[in-house]
Write an enzyme that holds these catalytic residues in place. Structure first.
Site, PDB file in Angstrom:
ATOM      1  N   ALA A   1       3.953   1.666  -0.933  1.00 26.12           N
ATOM      2  CA  ALA A   1       4.712   1.838  -2.187  1.00 26.12           C
ATOM      3  C   ALA A   1       3.822   2.460  -3.265  1.00 26.12           C
ATOM      4  O   ALA A   1       4.254   3.346  -4.010  1.00 26.12           O
ATOM      5  CB  ALA A   1       5.263   0.494  -2.658  1.00 26.12           C
TER       6      ALA A   1
ATOM      7  N   TYR B   1       0.838  -1.204   0.000  1.00 22.16           N
ATOM      8  CA  TYR B   1       0.000   0.000   0.000  1.00 22.16           C
ATOM      9  C   TYR B   1       0.874   1.256   0.000  1.00 22.16           C
ATOM     10  O   TYR B   1       0.667   2.176  -0.804  1.00 22.16           O
ATOM     11  CB  TYR B   1      -0.910  -0.026   1.229  1.00 22.16           C
ATOM     12  CG  TYR B   1      -1.825   1.156   1.379  1.00 22.16           C
ATOM     13  CD1 TYR B   1      -2.952   1.303   0.562  1.00 22.16           C
ATOM     14  CD2 TYR B   1      -1.580   2.142   2.340  1.00 22.16           C
ATOM     15  CE1 TYR B   1      -3.804   2.389   0.707  1.00 22.16           C
ATOM     16  CE2 TYR B   1      -2.424   3.225   2.486  1.00 22.16           C
ATOM     17  CZ  TYR B   1      -3.542   3.351   1.670  1.00 22.16           C
ATOM     18  OH  TYR B   1      -4.374   4.433   1.816  1.00 22.16           O
TER      19      TYR B   1
ATOM     20  N   LYS C   1       1.266   4.395  -2.807  1.00 19.41           N
ATOM     21  CA  LYS C   1       0.941   5.785  -2.454  1.00 19.41           C
ATOM     22  C   LYS C   1       2.144   6.713  -2.656  1.00 19.41           C
ATOM     23  O   LYS C   1       1.991   7.868  -3.067  1.00 19.41           O
ATOM     24  CB  LYS C   1       0.419   5.851  -1.013  1.00 19.41           C
ATOM     25  CG  LYS C   1      -0.933   5.157  -0.840  1.00 19.41           C
ATOM     26  CD  LYS C   1      -1.985   5.790  -1.742  1.00 19.41           C
ATOM     27  CE  LYS C   1      -3.368   5.242  -1.546  1.00 19.41           C
ATOM     28  NZ  LYS C   1      -4.383   5.923  -2.373  1.00 19.41           N
TER      29      LYS C   1
HETATM   30  N1  NAP Z   1      -9.851   6.332   5.256  1.00 18.74           N
HETATM   31  C1  NAP Z   1      -8.623   6.625   5.625  1.00 18.74           C
HETATM   32  O1  NAP Z   1      -8.300   6.619   6.825  1.00 18.74           O
HETATM   33  C2  NAP Z   1      -7.583   6.988   4.586  1.00 18.74           C
HETATM   34  C3  NAP Z   1      -6.336   7.424   5.028  1.00 18.74           C
HETATM   35  C4  NAP Z   1      -5.379   7.776   4.089  1.00 18.74           C
HETATM   36  C5  NAP Z   1      -5.650   7.692   2.748  1.00 18.74           C
HETATM   37  N2  NAP Z   1      -6.873   7.247   2.339  1.00 18.74           N
HETATM   38  C6  NAP Z   1      -7.119   7.197   0.891  1.00 18.74           C
HETATM   39  O2  NAP Z   1      -8.375   7.781   0.619  1.00 18.74           O
HETATM   40  C7  NAP Z   1      -8.955   7.168  -0.530  1.00 18.74           C
HETATM   41  C8  NAP Z   1     -10.349   6.656  -0.181  1.00 18.74           C
HETATM   42  O3  NAP Z   1     -10.224   5.663   0.832  1.00 18.74           O
HETATM   43  P1  NAP Z   1     -11.478   5.208   1.721  1.00 18.74           P
HETATM   44  O4  NAP Z   1     -10.980   5.058   3.102  1.00 18.74           O
HETATM   45  O5  NAP Z   1     -12.635   6.059   1.448  1.00 18.74           O
HETATM   46  O6  NAP Z   1     -11.695   3.728   1.103  1.00 18.74           O
HETATM   47  P2  NAP Z   1     -13.017   2.866   0.986  1.00 18.74           P
HETATM   48  O7  NAP Z   1     -14.028   3.273   2.001  1.00 18.74           O
HETATM   49  O8  NAP Z   1     -12.549   1.449   0.966  1.00 18.74           O
HETATM   50  O9  NAP Z   1     -13.598   3.266  -0.452  1.00 18.74           O
HETATM   51  C9  NAP Z   1     -12.890   2.934  -1.611  1.00 18.74           C
HETATM   52  C10 NAP Z   1     -13.692   3.382  -2.820  1.00 18.74           C
HETATM   53  O10 NAP Z   1     -12.953   3.031  -3.996  1.00 18.74           O
HETATM   54  C11 NAP Z   1     -13.804   2.242  -4.846  1.00 18.74           C
HETATM   55  N3  NAP Z   1     -12.963   1.297  -5.609  1.00 18.74           N
HETATM   56  C12 NAP Z   1     -12.133   0.351  -5.138  1.00 18.74           C
HETATM   57  N4  NAP Z   1     -11.589  -0.336  -6.157  1.00 18.74           N
HETATM   58  C13 NAP Z   1     -12.076   0.219  -7.303  1.00 18.74           C
HETATM   59  C14 NAP Z   1     -11.896  -0.064  -8.682  1.00 18.74           C
HETATM   60  N5  NAP Z   1     -11.099  -1.053  -9.121  1.00 18.74           N
HETATM   61  N6  NAP Z   1     -12.560   0.699  -9.575  1.00 18.74           N
HETATM   62  C15 NAP Z   1     -13.381   1.697  -9.169  1.00 18.74           C
HETATM   63  N7  NAP Z   1     -13.592   2.004  -7.868  1.00 18.74           N
HETATM   64  C16 NAP Z   1     -12.949   1.249  -6.955  1.00 18.74           C
HETATM   65  C17 NAP Z   1     -14.781   1.560  -3.896  1.00 18.74           C
HETATM   66  O11 NAP Z   1     -15.998   1.153  -4.528  1.00 18.74           O
HETATM   67  P3  NAP Z   1     -16.179  -0.301  -5.195  1.00 18.74           P
HETATM   68  O12 NAP Z   1     -15.552  -1.289  -4.276  1.00 18.74           O
HETATM   69  O13 NAP Z   1     -17.659  -0.462  -5.358  1.00 18.74           O
HETATM   70  O14 NAP Z   1     -15.502  -0.220  -6.526  1.00 18.74           O
HETATM   71  C18 NAP Z   1     -15.065   2.703  -2.923  1.00 18.74           C
HETATM   72  O15 NAP Z   1     -15.996   3.601  -3.462  1.00 18.74           O
HETATM   73  C19 NAP Z   1      -7.990   6.065  -0.955  1.00 18.74           C
HETATM   74  O16 NAP Z   1      -7.141   6.548  -1.967  1.00 18.74           O
HETATM   75  C20 NAP Z   1      -7.199   5.791   0.298  1.00 18.74           C
HETATM   76  O17 NAP Z   1      -5.950   5.219   0.030  1.00 18.74           O
HETATM   77  C21 NAP Z   1      -7.853   6.895   3.216  1.00 18.74           C
END
Ligand code: NAP
Length: 246
Positions: free
Chosen positions: A153, A151, A155
């Protein structure tokens, strides 16, 4: 109404951070296409801002699917001003044991998906005279944690991709910046909060004493998407509450 009349595409805009960003953009007057593989409860959002929200099925690991997403968003809303390349997956595993399929899924989604989204969006934005692309990385791009090699790497690569895209596309009117959230209380961050042992360690690292809220990270995306950041390009905006972690 800082985004009045703008058209935005948010990949992964159905839940977690992407959903919070989509809601923030809608509140600021934009039309928003929420794109992901599944619609979840997107109807709720469509009811909230009729005529300004659409769901589009996309798999960001497939370049053709991403091109279709951008093309059809332009067709539906008459242009494309903002793209948030937010979709990602996280798969833990120490290097010795990490399943190569999990590694591949992270690279395909988190890195390749950001490239496909940027390339497909830039074409429309350049033709229109400008736009804003926001990639999403993580505090893990620049910090070390056992089990997070894959993960982290992907990012770190997203941040370097952002900087290079910014200098290439900036002259054509397209700004490219990156939002790097810390640990949030929703989406992927929830998994950490659910594990008491892990959470006890993480808690000590927040200088503000708490995880971030999804809407606080979405405010960072709003800044990068709006004219408030008109002279910001190639920047990685950390929204992590001062995460004290070498
Ligand atoms: N939440 C945190 O604490 C946190 C911290 C640092 C960074 N981030 C970053 O923030 C971003 C959002 O994370 P999140 O926490 O909101 O994650 P999440 O709740 O798991 O949501 C991920 C989203 O991406 C979609 N997705 C996954 N694979 C996909 C694919 N192949 N094609 C199209 N859509 C896809 C999922 O929908 P489907 O599965 O239906 O496709 C979902 O809408 C990410 O880049 C993550 O690395 C989050």
């Amino acid at each position: 109404m800082r985004l009045a009349g703008k058209v935005a595409v948010v990949t992964g805009g159905t839940r977690g951070l992407g959903r919070a960003i989509a809601e923030r953009f809608l509140d600021e007057g934009a039309s928003v296409v929420c794109a992901a593989r599944n619609p979840y409860d997107i109807v709720e959002l469509i009811d909230r801002a009729p005529g300004r929200v659409a769901f589009h099925a996309v798999d960001v690991t497939d370049p053709d699917s991403v091109v279709e997403l951008m093309d059809q968003s332009v067709e539906a809303f008459g242009g494309l001003d903002i793209v948030v390349a937010n979709a990602a997956v996280s798969r833990d595993g120490k290097v010795e044991r990490l399943d190569p399929r999990d590694w591949r899924q992270m690279v395909d989604t988190n890195l390749n998906g950001v490239f496909y989204s940027t390339q497909a969006a830039a074409k429309h934005m350049i033709a229109r005279g400008g736009g804003h692309i926001i990639t999403v990385s993580s505090c893990m791009a620049s910090r070390v944690a056992v089990g997070a090699a894959g993960y982290a790497a992907t990012k770190a690569a997203v941040e370097m991709f952002t900087r290079t895209s910014a200098i290439e596309l900036g002259r054509k009117g397209v700004r490219v910046n990156c939002l790097a959230p810390g640990v949030l209380d929703g989406g992927m961050g929830e998994q950490l909060a659910d594990n008491d042992k892990v959470w006890a360690v993480y808690k000590e690292r927040f200088s503000l004493g708490r995880a971030g809220r999804l809407d606080e990270a979405a405010d960072g995306a709003l800044f990068l998407a709006s004219e408030a950041s008109s002279y910001v390009n190639g920047h990685v905006l950390e929204v992590n509450g001062g995460l004290l972690w070498a």
